[in-house]
Design a protein around this motif. Structure first.
Motif, PDB file in Angstrom:
ATOM      1  N   ASN A   1       0.824  -1.210   0.000  1.00 43.34           N
ATOM      2  CA  ASN A   1       0.000   0.000   0.000  1.00 43.34           C
ATOM      3  C   ASN A   1       0.855   1.256   0.000  1.00 43.34           C
TER       4      ASN A   1
ATOM      5  N   ARG B   1      -1.834  -9.179   6.541  1.00 42.29           N
ATOM      6  CA  ARG B   1      -2.384  -7.852   6.766  1.00 42.29           C
ATOM      7  C   ARG B   1      -2.109  -7.535   8.230  1.00 42.29           C
ATOM      8  N   ILE B   2      -1.502  -6.396   8.464  1.00 45.17           N
ATOM      9  CA  ILE B   2      -1.178  -5.998   9.832  1.00 45.17           C
ATOM     10  C   ILE B   2      -2.094  -4.844  10.210  1.00 45.17           C
ATOM     11  N   GLN B   3      -2.816  -5.037  11.280  1.00 50.74           N
ATOM     12  CA  GLN B   3      -3.714  -3.995  11.776  1.00 50.74           C
ATOM     13  C   GLN B   3      -3.271  -3.634  13.186  1.00 50.74           C
ATOM     14  N   THR B   4      -3.117  -2.360  13.434  1.00 48.66           N
ATOM     15  CA  THR B   4      -2.732  -1.933  14.771  1.00 48.66           C
ATOM     16  C   THR B   4      -3.943  -1.327  15.476  1.00 48.66           C
ATOM     17  N   SER B   5      -4.002  -1.547  16.766  1.00 50.75           N
ATOM     18  CA  SER B   5      -5.068  -0.989  17.581  1.00 50.75           C
ATOM     19  C   SER B   5      -4.456  -0.448  18.858  1.00 50.75           C
TER      20      SER B   5
ATOM     21  N   PHE C   1      -1.025  -5.535  17.861  1.00 52.74           N
ATOM     22  CA  PHE C   1      -0.985  -5.829  16.438  1.00 52.74           C
ATOM     23  C   PHE C   1      -1.842  -7.058  16.183  1.00 52.74           C
ATOM     24  N   HIS C   2      -2.655  -6.999  15.154  1.00 50.72           N
ATOM     25  CA  HIS C   2      -3.423  -8.156  14.717  1.00 50.72           C
ATOM     26  C   HIS C   2      -2.871  -8.551  13.355  1.00 50.72           C
TER      27      HIS C   2
END
Length: 150
Positions: A55, A88-92, A131-132
């Motif tokens: 991205n 896919r790395i998603q941060t929360s 991190f997910h």
């Protein structure tokens, strides 16, 4: 072992390098700030590991390939070595530590390394985010009509 980290973000490259070095202390890491630079480096050297931010701003940069063609090229190169994982790395941000989220891990550590369990609890309380990771390899490969190598 040699790795290539392709990302337009200096901070992201630094974090990825930190994770790779922690897991593989003897790893040699090259960096690329653009897709063009990454493809040049892939063509000049063999890498056992490479990461790509799909991205990145600017897409494929000033190369002739379309962005999807570039992604397909990188995916096919990885797939040839049968070492492809698209995550896919998603941060929360973590609002408050919830011990129930880590109860199984804490129970295991308490049983087999009780001296480390308290240290782990202290570190968990200080967490700032989570991190997910989602494995989207098959979805990405199917999008570009690539069959996973066996």
């Amino acid at each position: 072992m040699k790795a290539l980290v392709v990302d337009d973000s200096l901070v992201a490259r630094a974090q990825i390098k930190k994770v790779l070095v922690a897991a593989l202390p003897d790893i040699v890491i090259d960096e690329a700030r653009s897709v063009d630079d990454g493809i040049d480096k892939i063509n000049q050297s063999d890498y056992e590991v490479f990461t790509v931010d799909f991205n990145m701003l600017g897409g494929a940069g000033d190369e002739d390939l379309s962005f999807d063609d570039t992604r397909a090229y990188l995916l096919k190169h990885s797939n040839e070595n049968n070492q492809i994982f698209v995550l896919r790395i998603q941060t929360s941000p973590l609002i408050r530590y919830n011990p129930r989220c880590f109860s199984l891990e804490l129970k295991y550590v308490s049983q087999y390394a009780p001296h480390k369990a308290d240290l782990l609890r202290q570190k968990l309380v200080k967490m700032k985010g989570v991190f997910h990771l989602f494995d989207i390899t098959s979805m990405f490969l199917s999008r570009f009509h690539i069959k996973k190598s066996d």
